[in-house]
Write an enzyme that holds these catalytic residues in place. Structure first.
Site, PDB file in Angstrom:
ATOM      1  N   HIS A 123       0.847  -1.183   0.000  1.00  0.00           N
ATOM      2  CA  HIS A 123       0.000   0.000   0.000  1.00  0.00           C
ATOM      3  C   HIS A 123       0.884   1.235   0.000  1.00  0.00           C
ATOM      4  CE1 HIS A 123      -3.130   2.831   1.108  1.00  0.00           C
ATOM      5  NE2 HIS A 123      -3.973   1.922   0.686  1.00  0.00           N
ATOM      6  N   ASP A 154      -8.018  -5.074  -0.109  1.00  0.00           N
ATOM      7  CA  ASP A 154      -8.496  -5.818  -1.274  1.00  0.00           C
ATOM      8  C   ASP A 154      -8.173  -7.300  -1.205  1.00  0.00           C
ATOM      9  OD1 ASP A 154      -9.726  -3.793  -2.695  1.00  0.00           O
ATOM     10  OD2 ASP A 154      -7.793  -3.015  -3.345  1.00  0.00           O
TER      11      ASP A 154
HETATM   12  N1  ACO Z   1       4.296  -7.639  -4.902  1.00  0.00           N
HETATM   13  C1  ACO Z   1       5.643  -7.642  -5.027  1.00  0.00           C
HETATM   14  N2  ACO Z   1       6.436  -6.564  -4.817  1.00  0.00           N
HETATM   15  C2  ACO Z   1       5.813  -5.416  -4.480  1.00  0.00           C
HETATM   16  C3  ACO Z   1       4.414  -5.326  -4.324  1.00  0.00           C
HETATM   17  C4  ACO Z   1       3.645  -6.495  -4.538  1.00  0.00           C
HETATM   18  N3  ACO Z   1       2.317  -6.471  -4.409  1.00  0.00           N
HETATM   19  N4  ACO Z   1       4.075  -4.054  -3.981  1.00  0.00           N
HETATM   20  C5  ACO Z   1       5.234  -3.375  -3.924  1.00  0.00           C
HETATM   21  N5  ACO Z   1       6.289  -4.187  -4.218  1.00  0.00           N
HETATM   22  C6  ACO Z   1       7.716  -3.820  -4.180  1.00  0.00           C
HETATM   23  C7  ACO Z   1       8.111  -2.975  -5.388  1.00  0.00           C
HETATM   24  O1  ACO Z   1       8.587  -3.782  -6.450  1.00  0.00           O
HETATM   25  C8  ACO Z   1       9.184  -2.099  -4.790  1.00  0.00           C
HETATM   26  O2  ACO Z   1      10.367  -2.878  -4.670  1.00  0.00           O
HETATM   27  P1  ACO Z   1      11.821  -2.171  -4.808  1.00  0.00           P
HETATM   28  O3  ACO Z   1      11.897  -1.187  -3.668  1.00  0.00           O
HETATM   29  O4  ACO Z   1      12.765  -3.292  -4.712  1.00  0.00           O
HETATM   30  O5  ACO Z   1      11.808  -1.498  -6.153  1.00  0.00           O
HETATM   31  C9  ACO Z   1       8.695  -1.821  -3.374  1.00  0.00           C
HETATM   32  O6  ACO Z   1       7.879  -2.954  -3.043  1.00  0.00           O
HETATM   33  C10 ACO Z   1       7.862  -0.546  -3.231  1.00  0.00           C
HETATM   34  O7  ACO Z   1       6.798  -0.601  -4.169  1.00  0.00           O
HETATM   35  P2  ACO Z   1       6.220   0.647  -4.957  1.00  0.00           P
HETATM   36  O8  ACO Z   1       5.540   0.152  -6.189  1.00  0.00           O
HETATM   37  O9  ACO Z   1       7.302   1.669  -5.109  1.00  0.00           O
HETATM   38  O10 ACO Z   1       5.185   1.191  -3.910  1.00  0.00           O
HETATM   39  P3  ACO Z   1       3.994   2.163  -4.239  1.00  0.00           P
HETATM   40  O11 ACO Z   1       3.664   2.846  -2.971  1.00  0.00           O
HETATM   41  O12 ACO Z   1       4.299   2.995  -5.433  1.00  0.00           O
HETATM   42  O13 ACO Z   1       2.801   1.160  -4.698  1.00  0.00           O
HETATM   43  C11 ACO Z   1       0.969  -0.307  -4.613  1.00  0.00           C
HETATM   44  C12 ACO Z   1       1.798   0.731  -3.858  1.00  0.00           C
HETATM   45  C13 ACO Z   1       0.564   0.226  -6.011  1.00  0.00           C
HETATM   46  C14 ACO Z   1      -0.324  -0.589  -3.838  1.00  0.00           C
HETATM   47  C15 ACO Z   1       1.796  -1.601  -4.774  1.00  0.00           C
HETATM   48  O14 ACO Z   1       2.149  -2.108  -3.505  1.00  0.00           O
HETATM   49  C16 ACO Z   1       1.090  -2.677  -5.596  1.00  0.00           C
HETATM   50  O15 ACO Z   1       1.186  -2.665  -6.836  1.00  0.00           O
HETATM   51  N6  ACO Z   1       0.349  -3.628  -4.927  1.00  0.00           N
HETATM   52  C17 ACO Z   1      -0.413  -4.622  -5.632  1.00  0.00           C
HETATM   53  C18 ACO Z   1      -1.736  -4.033  -6.116  1.00  0.00           C
HETATM   54  C19 ACO Z   1      -2.713  -3.806  -4.986  1.00  0.00           C
HETATM   55  O16 ACO Z   1      -2.948  -4.654  -4.143  1.00  0.00           O
HETATM   56  N7  ACO Z   1      -3.333  -2.606  -5.016  1.00  0.00           N
HETATM   57  C20 ACO Z   1      -4.363  -2.225  -4.032  1.00  0.00           C
HETATM   58  C21 ACO Z   1      -3.890  -1.118  -3.168  1.00  0.00           C
HETATM   59  S1  ACO Z   1      -5.062  -0.760  -1.919  1.00  0.00           S
HETATM   60  C22 ACO Z   1      -6.274   0.142  -2.680  1.00  0.00           C
HETATM   61  O17 ACO Z   1      -6.077   0.850  -3.622  1.00  0.00           O
HETATM   62  C23 ACO Z   1      -7.562   0.026  -2.133  1.00  0.00           C
END
Ligand code: ACO
Length: 428
Positions: A307, A364
């Site tokens: 998140h 979610d």
């Molecule tokens: N699976 C694997 N790796 C992940 C995940 C995941 N679900 N989420 C984040 N990471 C990793 C990224 O690759 C990144 O790694 P790095 O630092 O080595 O490059 C690190 O964790 C940080 O991730 P970001 O994408 O920079 O974090 P951001 O805050 O931009 O994204 C997000 C948050 C979009 C929710 C992300 O965690 C994601 O894509 N999750 C899966 C989709 C999801 O469940 N979305 C629902 C969110 S809740 C809502 O909207 C109600």
């Protein structure tokens, strides 16, 4: 105590005010930055940028706190009704008995949609995604209420639009499902409460009596409350920015529905179930899927994990996880997908990659499982999220209008070609 931040660039020092919120959150007020220094700030994805001062929702991602207008989400989810929470978010205070009765009565009166709108549904192909239909239908409402297109600030007119939206969205959502099933549309039955009515329009048939199961009604009420607002997320920011151009409220909410659709936002609940089903069909080798999620060359991510704001735990996920267990037990459902979800959660929570990055199950992760238990098809999951989020979007829009916020218009750092002369086509 007033504080300032010192900013130095090219040997010049500037003082900028520091703003402190009621929960002691601090932000540097850069409104004057460009005028005094010629500089802007660069923050893709707005990870460190506050777009507004807001009194609606407080969220502390580090400590897993979420409050609507000061009230803890745990108390609201346990004790309140969705319409009570909607009133709280939109008007700022919990309603009195009389206020809630009048709000509920007004919403109940507006549940029908114009008969001509039924024809729109018939034009969509049966496989149309219900989020596409919902976004279009919400925007189409503006064409039936042309007075809403000029967002005058008359309180009664704004309230009428707000009540119409809350009243009609369940009807439009249920009809988008009936359309996909090619089943007859069910008209709202206004002796039912808000959640019962939605379930009736989704699952009722003209050929038989249908009374929603109270267990399902309770679970739905809770789910809608948990989704009702989440401060300046992607869809709420979209609603505010579209509304800031003075586009009407229907158009602004329709933009919010579209923003919510993406799998990185509200679309994640559908993506979670699809992912869990895929893992199950693939033999359930969790280590393989965890390795894929960690592999930077593989686009796969564990849907429902991580998140932008919660780097500890998502308080909504805690409540939903419990609600999910309760519903499955009460309805006597034994879902193999849930077993996979539980195992996946355990493996991920112990894995260094997820622990180091603060990647926890978000709302979610469980909401998809609970919606599945309620017999809601996966394509409708994000629509369910939109039903819940509507009061939050409205509250965010209303606050933006009442605060007279300027049109949203970010700047950029240009990285393209510098000036060059046009070359005619025969010389290229
Ligand atoms: N699976 C694997 N790796 C992940 C995940 C995941 N679900 N989420 C984040 N990471 C990793 C990224 O690759 C990144 O790694 P790095 O630092 O080595 O490059 C690190 O964790 C940080 O991730 P970001 O994408 O920079 O974090 P951001 O805050 O931009 O994204 C997000 C948050 C979009 C929710 C992300 O965690 C994601 O894509 N999750 C899966 C989709 C999801 O469940 N979305 C629902 C969110 S809740 C809502 O909207 C109600």
């Amino acid at each position: 105590m007033s504080e300032t931040a010192i900013f130095e660039i090219n040997g010049e020092r500037y003082e900028l005010p520091v703003i402190t919120g009621t929960e002691n959150e601090q932000g540097i007020d850069i409104k004057a930055l460009r005028a005094v220094s010629g500089c802007i700030t660069l923050d893709p994805g707005f990870k460190n940028t506050g777009s507004t001062k807001s009194a609606i929702t407080f969220l502390d991602g580090e400590n897993g706190i979420l409050r609507y207008r000061g009230y803890p989400i745990e108390q609201l989810a346990e004790k309140a009704s969705f319409l009570e929470v909607a009133f709280l978010l939109i008007y700022g205070e919990l309603p009195s008995k009389e206020e809630l009765a009048s709000f509920t009565n007004s919403i109940t009166k507006h549940t029908l949609v114009h008969e001509d709108m039924k024809q729109f549904f018939e034009a969509y192909p049966p496989k149309a995604h219900p989020m596409g239909i919902l976004a279009s239908m919400v925007c189409s409402l503006s064409t039936f209420y042309p007075e809403s297109q000029n967002p005058n600030r008359d309180k009664d007119a704004v309230d009428l639009t707000i009540h119409r939206l809350i009243a009609k969205i369940p009807t439009l959502a249920a009809w988008s499902y009936k359309n996909a099933m090619r089943h007859p549309f069910m008209y709202p039955k206004n002796t039912f409460n808000y959640c019962e009515n939605f379930l009736y329009m989704m699952f009722g048939m003209p050929t038989e009596d249908y009374t929603p199961d109270p267990v399902v009604v309770d679970a739905l009420n809770k789910l809608l409350i948990l989704h009702a607002d989440h401060e300046q997320n992607c869809s709420a920011s979209t609603v505010r920015i579209v509304g800031s151009s003075q586009a009407n409220l229907y158009a602004s909410i329709s933009a919010g529905v579209s923003a919510l659709w993406g799998p990185l936002h509200g679309g994640a609940n559908q993506a979670v179930i699809e992912m869990l089903t895929k893992i199950q069909e693939d033999g359930g080798d969790l280590d393989k899927w965890i390795a894929k999620a960690k592999d930077k060359n593989d686009p796969f991510r564990l849907m429902g994990f991580g998140h932008r704001v919660y780097k500890n735990f998502d308080p909504r996920a805690k409540i939903i996880k419990k609600a999910c267990d309760d519903v499955l037990e009460k309805l006597g459902i034994n879902d193999p997908i849930l077993e996979i979800a539980k195992k996946l959660e355990k493996v991920a929570l112990e894995d260094e990659y997820f622990v180091k990055r603060g990647l926890y199950p978000n709302v979610d992760f469980y909401s998809g499982i609970i919606y599945k238990a309620l017999n809601i098809p996966s394509e409708m999951f994000t629509v369910m999220f939109a039903l819940g989020r509507l009061p939050g979007w409205i509250a965010q829009w209303k606050e933006m209008i009442e605060n007279n916020e300027p049109i949203g218009r970010p700047r950029q750092i240009y990285t393209g070609a510098t000036e060059r002369d046009y070359v005619s086509i025969d010389k290229r």
